[in-house]
Design an enzyme around this catalytic site. Structure first.
Site, mmCIF file in Angstrom:
data_model
loop_
_atom_site.group_PDB
_atom_site.id
_atom_site.type_symbol
_atom_site.label_atom_id
_atom_site.label_comp_id
_atom_site.label_asym_id
_atom_site.label_seq_id
_atom_site.Cartn_x
_atom_site.Cartn_y
_atom_site.Cartn_z
ATOM 1 N N ARG A 101 53.164 54.976 71.501
ATOM 2 C CA ARG A 101 53.332 53.538 71.757
ATOM 3 C C ARG A 101 54.254 53.291 72.929
ATOM 4 O O ARG A 101 54.504 52.149 73.296
ATOM 5 C CB ARG A 101 53.939 52.845 70.532
ATOM 6 C CG ARG A 101 53.070 52.941 69.330
ATOM 7 C CD ARG A 101 53.690 52.241 68.152
ATOM 8 N NE ARG A 101 53.058 52.701 66.946
ATOM 9 C CZ ARG A 101 53.433 52.359 65.732
ATOM 10 N NH1 ARG A 101 54.455 51.530 65.552
ATOM 11 N NH2 ARG A 101 52.813 52.831 64.691
ATOM 12 N N LYS A 139 45.119 59.602 56.370
ATOM 13 C CA LYS A 139 46.263 58.691 56.358
ATOM 14 C C LYS A 139 45.797 57.409 55.655
ATOM 15 O O LYS A 139 44.713 56.901 55.960
ATOM 16 C CB LYS A 139 46.686 58.390 57.801
ATOM 17 C CG LYS A 139 47.660 57.232 57.954
ATOM 18 C CD LYS A 139 48.217 57.159 59.372
ATOM 19 C CE LYS A 139 49.008 55.863 59.582
ATOM 20 N NZ LYS A 139 49.934 55.938 60.706
ATOM 21 N N GLU A 168 55.946 63.021 63.640
ATOM 22 C CA GLU A 168 54.891 62.266 64.339
ATOM 23 C C GLU A 168 55.530 61.388 65.404
ATOM 24 O O GLU A 168 56.289 60.474 65.090
ATOM 25 C CB GLU A 168 54.129 61.409 63.320
ATOM 26 C CG GLU A 168 53.075 60.516 63.936
ATOM 27 C CD GLU A 168 52.443 59.570 62.908
ATOM 28 O OE1 GLU A 168 52.383 59.931 61.705
ATOM 29 O OE2 GLU A 168 52.043 58.466 63.306
HETATM 30 C C1 3PG Z 1 53.326 53.063 61.777
HETATM 31 O O1 3PG Z 1 52.363 53.616 62.269
HETATM 32 O O2 3PG Z 1 53.896 52.065 62.234
HETATM 33 C C2 3PG Z 1 53.817 53.666 60.554
HETATM 34 O O3 3PG Z 1 52.958 53.293 59.563
HETATM 35 C C3 3PG Z 1 55.225 53.377 60.231
HETATM 36 O O4 3PG Z 1 55.309 52.319 59.382
HETATM 37 P P1 3PG Z 1 56.752 51.915 58.827
HETATM 38 O O5 3PG Z 1 57.577 51.523 60.030
HETATM 39 O O6 3PG Z 1 56.472 50.777 57.899
HETATM 40 O O7 3PG Z 1 57.325 53.134 58.147
#
Ligand code: 3PG
Length: 215
Positions: free
Chosen positions: A50, A134, A46
């Site tokens: 961002r 999710k 994924e």
């Molecule tokens: C996100 O979208 O930031 C994910 O949930 C990743 O979260 P994490 O950095 O806590 O694994």
């Protein structure tokens, strides 16, 4: 062809026990990073929308790493859903879901994991026939104990908990009957991506790929 499907048949959640959640600042890292994750045994990746680098990174991975199943994460607008599909994303992940965002993700024809954190949000997706969800932000929203409580009232829902998952707590989630896989950023530490330490990333992916859902 990977059997990705958002309906009754197992889809995104069944590709691997862990979906790496990746934030990239340079699309030039995308292909070696994807190859390192696939080499470790994690095919579903994924790339979060961002950064400016995200869409070009998805394009590159889709074109150059055929064994990867590259998806777009942090999809929060209808436009992003369409842009990600055009870039070649094989699936979409959103941190939450609105009527409009759901419509746009469904219209792409791609499998998607809408984010939910409450029973009512999960029910709204189940009403639309979406059974793969999710669970976000997993640890802050109640963790494995919360998800365990949903298994009995929502037997059709299967979750990918994400947010606060680590190598240490992933097995707690993966042992639950309603969890197909987990997502997390721990596979791609920023310093390893920055320095191109692909061996370290392959090793982290290899450890994660050895985890077993519901086992
Ligand atoms: C996100 O979208 O930031 C994910 O949930 C990743 O979260 P994490 O950095 O806590 O694994």
């Amino acid at each position: 062809m990977n059997a990705l499907d958002n309906g009754a048949t197992p889809g995104i959640l069944s590709v691997a026990p862990v979906i790496p959640v990746v934030v990239l600042s340079d699309s030039g890292s995308a292909v070696p990073l994807a190859r390192a994750l696939v080499k470790g045994g994690l095919a579903a990746i994924e790339i979060t929308l961002r950064t400016e680098a995200a869409l070009p990174a998805i394009e590159r991975i889709a074109a150059e790493v055929p064994d990867a199943v590259v998806g777009a994460g942090t999809v929060t607008t209808a436009e992003q859903a369409r842009d990600a599909a055009r870039a070649g994303a094989a699936f979409l992940v959103s941190p939450g879901c609105t009527e409009r965002l759901h419509g746009a993700m469904a219209e792409t024809g791609l499998p998607y994991l809408p984010g939910v954190a409450t029973v009512s949000e999960a029910l709204a997706m189940l009403e639309r026939g979406v059974t793969e969800l999710k669970f976000f932000p997993a640890s802050a929203a109640g963790g494995a104990g919360y998800l365990k409580s949903l298994a009995s009232p929502l037997p059709r829902a299967r979750f990918c908990p994400t947010g606060g998952i680590t190598a240490a707590n992933a097995p707690d989630y993966l042992s639950l009957p309603n969890v197909g896989c987990v997502g997390g950023s721990w596979l791609t530490p920023a310093d390893a991506v920055e320095t191109g330490d692909w061996e370290r990333i392959s090793a982290l992916a290899g450890e994660a790929a050895a985890l077993r859902p519901n086992g």
